[in-house]
Structure formats: C-alpha cells, structure tokens
Design a protein around this motif. Structure first.
Motif, PDB file in Angstrom:
ATOM      1  N   HIS A  92      33.342  39.436  36.997  1.00 34.43           N
ATOM      2  CA  HIS A  92      33.245  39.288  35.850  1.00 34.43           C
ATOM      3  C   HIS A  92      33.423  37.774  35.253  1.00 34.43           C
ATOM      4  CE1 HIS A  92      33.182  43.683  35.085  1.00 34.43           C
ATOM      5  NE2 HIS A  92      33.956  43.696  35.670  1.00 34.43           N
TER       6      HIS A  92
ATOM      7  N   ILE B   7      34.445  34.963  32.408  1.00 29.93           N
ATOM      8  CA  ILE B   7      35.123  34.858  31.107  1.00 29.93           C
ATOM      9  C   ILE B   7      35.395  33.405  30.780  1.00 29.93           C
ATOM     10  CG2 ILE B   7      37.173  35.448  29.703  1.00 29.93           C
ATOM     11  CD1 ILE B   7      37.929  37.627  31.854  1.00 29.93           C
TER      12      ILE B   7
ATOM     13  N   GLN C 109      42.755  44.466  41.207  1.00 34.80           N
ATOM     14  CA  GLN C 109      42.136  43.431  40.288  1.00 34.80           C
ATOM     15  C   GLN C 109      42.438  42.231  40.836  1.00 34.80           C
ATOM     16  OE1 GLN C 109      41.825  45.368  36.051  1.00 34.80           O
ATOM     17  NE2 GLN C 109      43.997  45.762  36.596  1.00 34.80           N
TER      18      GLN C 109
ATOM     19  N   PRO D 201      28.534  43.893  39.995  1.00 38.71           N
ATOM     20  CA  PRO D 201      28.725  44.260  38.609  1.00 38.71           C
ATOM     21  C   PRO D 201      30.283  44.137  38.758  1.00 38.71           C
ATOM     22  CG  PRO D 201      27.896  46.075  39.509  1.00 38.71           C
ATOM     23  CD  PRO D 201      27.421  45.042  40.654  1.00 38.71           C
ATOM     24  N   SER D 202      30.998  44.257  39.684  1.00 40.96           N
ATOM     25  CA  SER D 202      32.497  44.053  39.878  1.00 40.96           C
ATOM     26  C   SER D 202      32.995  42.780  39.548  1.00 40.96           C
ATOM     27  CB  SER D 202      33.000  44.511  41.125  1.00 40.96           C
ATOM     28  OG  SER D 202      32.633  43.821  42.097  1.00 40.96           O
TER      29      SER D 202
ATOM     30  N   PHE E  53      37.856  38.680  38.191  1.00 37.50           N
ATOM     31  CA  PHE E  53      37.570  38.486  36.906  1.00 37.50           C
ATOM     32  C   PHE E  53      37.765  36.932  36.872  1.00 37.50           C
ATOM     33  CE2 PHE E  53      39.312  42.562  36.262  1.00 37.50           C
ATOM     34  CZ  PHE E  53      38.365  43.109  35.320  1.00 37.50           C
TER      35      PHE E  53
ATOM     36  N   SER F 100      37.410  41.776  28.052  1.00 38.91           N
ATOM     37  CA  SER F 100      36.872  42.031  29.312  1.00 38.91           C
ATOM     38  C   SER F 100      37.241  43.604  29.705  1.00 38.91           C
ATOM     39  CB  SER F 100      37.131  41.108  30.447  1.00 38.91           C
ATOM     40  OG  SER F 100      38.533  41.504  30.794  1.00 38.91           O
ATOM     41  N   SER F 101      36.707  43.902  30.854  1.00 41.87           N
ATOM     42  CA  SER F 101      37.256  45.299  31.217  1.00 41.87           C
ATOM     43  C   SER F 101      38.634  45.245  32.023  1.00 41.87           C
ATOM     44  CB  SER F 101      36.024  45.973  32.086  1.00 41.87           C
ATOM     45  OG  SER F 101      35.861  45.254  33.244  1.00 41.87           O
TER      46      SER F 101
ATOM     47  N   THR G 184      37.723  44.450  41.829  1.00 44.51           N
ATOM     48  CA  THR G 184      37.405  44.016  40.356  1.00 44.51           C
ATOM     49  C   THR G 184      37.679  42.538  40.181  1.00 44.51           C
ATOM     50  OG1 THR G 184      37.270  46.477  39.788  1.00 44.51           O
ATOM     51  CG2 THR G 184      37.205  44.584  37.963  1.00 44.51           C
TER      52      THR G 184
END
Length: 305
Positions: free
Chosen positions: A156, A158, A104, A153-154, A129, A174-175, A127
């Motif tokens: 994101h 915010i 992440q 889609p990985s 963010f 978020s995820s 992933t």
C-alpha cells in the motif's frame, strides 16, 4: 525538499545502494533496482551538479570519463557506508520481528527503497505500507510501472508530507491494523525534521503500533549541530543536501535518547553509533567507517502504552 520534485537525497541513496551491490566484492545486500528506479534525466542533472562544484582542472579530468562522474562521486561519498548499513540493519531487524509474528511493515519516508522488488519471497509474507512525500512516491510508482512490474495488493502506498501531516492520520486512511503489531522503519529522515516533528513521529509510532511493535530509525548526534560546521568531517554532505533544498535541521543526544523515547511511549532496545555499525557488519563488506555521529536505533512500543 522542493514540493513538486522527488527528493534528491532519495535519488542519491537509491543509486548508492545499487553501486554498493555492483562494486563491493562482499555486498551487504543485492539491489539491482536502485539504478532502475532513477530516471536517466535525473542522473544527468545530478552529474551536472557534481561537475559544477569542481574546479576547472578537476572538471577537465572528470570529463575524460563523463559516464563515471556520478558513480565516482557517490562511491567516495562519506554517506554511503551509513546508507548501506542502515538498510541491512533494518531488514535484519525486520526478519527477527517476523519470527516473533509481526506481519505489518511500515516504511516511513520510504523514498526509493526497493525491498518489495528485491525480496519478493520475504515481502509477500507481509502487509507493507510505504509512506512518503507525494512527489517522490508518484515518481517511484511510475518507474515501477515503466519497468513492467506489478506489485501485490498487500503493498500500500500512502502519500503524505510528514513535515506537515500526522503519521496517525496517514495510516488511518489505510488498511493498517492498530490492533496488530507492526515493524516500522524510519531511515535517513529525522535529520531533516525539527525536534518537535521528530518527537511527534516517534509518539505516533507508539500510538499506532500495538504493544511489542518495533521501530528502526537513524539519527545524528545533536552535538554536531552545536559545533562549527567547517570542522565536521561530513560537512560537505550537509552543504550539498542544503543546496538541493533539504538541509539538516536536528538530531538527538545519544545520552538522552532513552528518556526521549520513554517520554513518547517507546523503549530503547539498541543504539549503535557509526563505529558500532561498522563493527557489526565489517566482516561482510569492505565498506568504509560511517561517521561516528551517525546512529541507528531499535525501539519497541511498551506494553503499558
């Protein structure tokens, strides 16, 4: 920053990364997106501001080659070496983190960072963010679309104003997985926040990140704020960003950073000042020496937190 406008410093640093890629014979990284993410109208406004600060003779000389005014200004700006080195350092640390299994990646105050566009093979395994002020993030997303790019889609986005909002709350929407280790980057942001806001963000990283998570962040030596600003070698940059509504507010004391981090649940792994940053990367580039008061630090979320 102006609430309805993208961050001026985000625009400038994006252009600096692109200029370094084009003009340095041994660039630390290749960033062809740094230019593309900045609207031409924004470049024109920035050029006008540069010209407005010149005296009559300097302006007349500059207007003989108007297309290079902004490039010349940014290439000789004392902030450029730090902007470039911090990006390379963060991605080097990120690479090491992924080897240890971290998957992440959280960019706090992402600005116009182009990692996902520049390094698709690297970013596809993560992933990601990106957290930033709504005005800056909206412009970035729009520019990516206008350039005909679509992100996986990985990735994101915010939208959050971290001067007034909490990082924990932003990530909670978020995820993001708090039970999995993450790598956080927080570059060129802390100087614009109060000490209280900076400590709150650091504490939030320790709260959100599972033990073993890492953070790379930049800060300015707090001693700079206690001195006469007219004596600072990079005073011009401080004045420039203040005029655009993004004044420098606070820093950290290097001899206290270990304790500051420990108080919020982080362990210092490494802290480089401007000289050490230059020593680390000088063989790979012809960059000038960053200001000695600039620091980049790597911290880790403690096991007991």
């Amino acid at each position: 920053m102006m609430e309805s406008l993208p961050s001026r410093t985000a625009l400038a640093t994006s252009l600096m990364r692109a200029l370094h890629s084009r003009f340095d014979p041994s660039p630390l990284f290749d960033d062809p997106w740094g230019d593309r993410l900045v609207l031409e109208s924004e470049r024109e406004r920035m050029t006008e501001r540069v010209l407005a600060r010149m005296d009559k003779d300097a302006r007349a000389r500059a207007l003989q080659g108007p297309n290079t005014v902004l490039d010349d200004f940014l290439l000789t700006n004392t902030a450029l070496p730090g902007v470039v080195i911090r990006s390379r350092y963060a991605e080097d640390a990120l690479r090491e983190a992924t080897i240890r299994g971290i998957s992440q990646y959280v960019l706090i105050g992402a600005g116009l960072d182009s990692f996902v566009l520049r390094r698709p093979a690297f970013s596809d395994a993560l992933t990601i963010f990106e957290i930033d002020h709504p005005a800056t993030q909206t412009m970035k997303i729009q520019r990516i679309k206008e350039c005909g790019m679509s992100l996986p889609p990985s990735v994101h986005f915010i939208a959050a104003d971290l001067a007034n909002e909490d990082l924990v709350s932003a990530l909670a929407c978020s995820s993001f997985r708090k039970d999995k280790k993450a790598f956080f980057s927080w570059l060129g942001v802390s100087v614009y926040l109060t000490r209280q806001a900076n400590l709150a963000t650091l504490r939030a990283v320790a709260t959100c990140g599972a033990p073993g998570s890492e953070l790379v962040f930049t800060y300015l030596d707090q001693a700079q704020f206690a001195q006469n600003r007219s004596q600072l070698p990079h005073n011009e940059n401080a004045n420039l960003v203040a005029q655009t509504g993004e004044p420098w507010i606070s820093g950290f004391h290097p001899d206290e950073i270990v304790n500051d981090l420990a108080c919020v649940g982080l362990e210092l792994v490494e802290d480089l000042d401007g000289k050490a940053m230059w020593e680390r990367y000088r063989r790979a580039s012809t960059l000038a020496h960053p200001p000695a008061s600039l620091h980049i630090a790597l911290a880790r979320v403690g096991k007991g937190h």
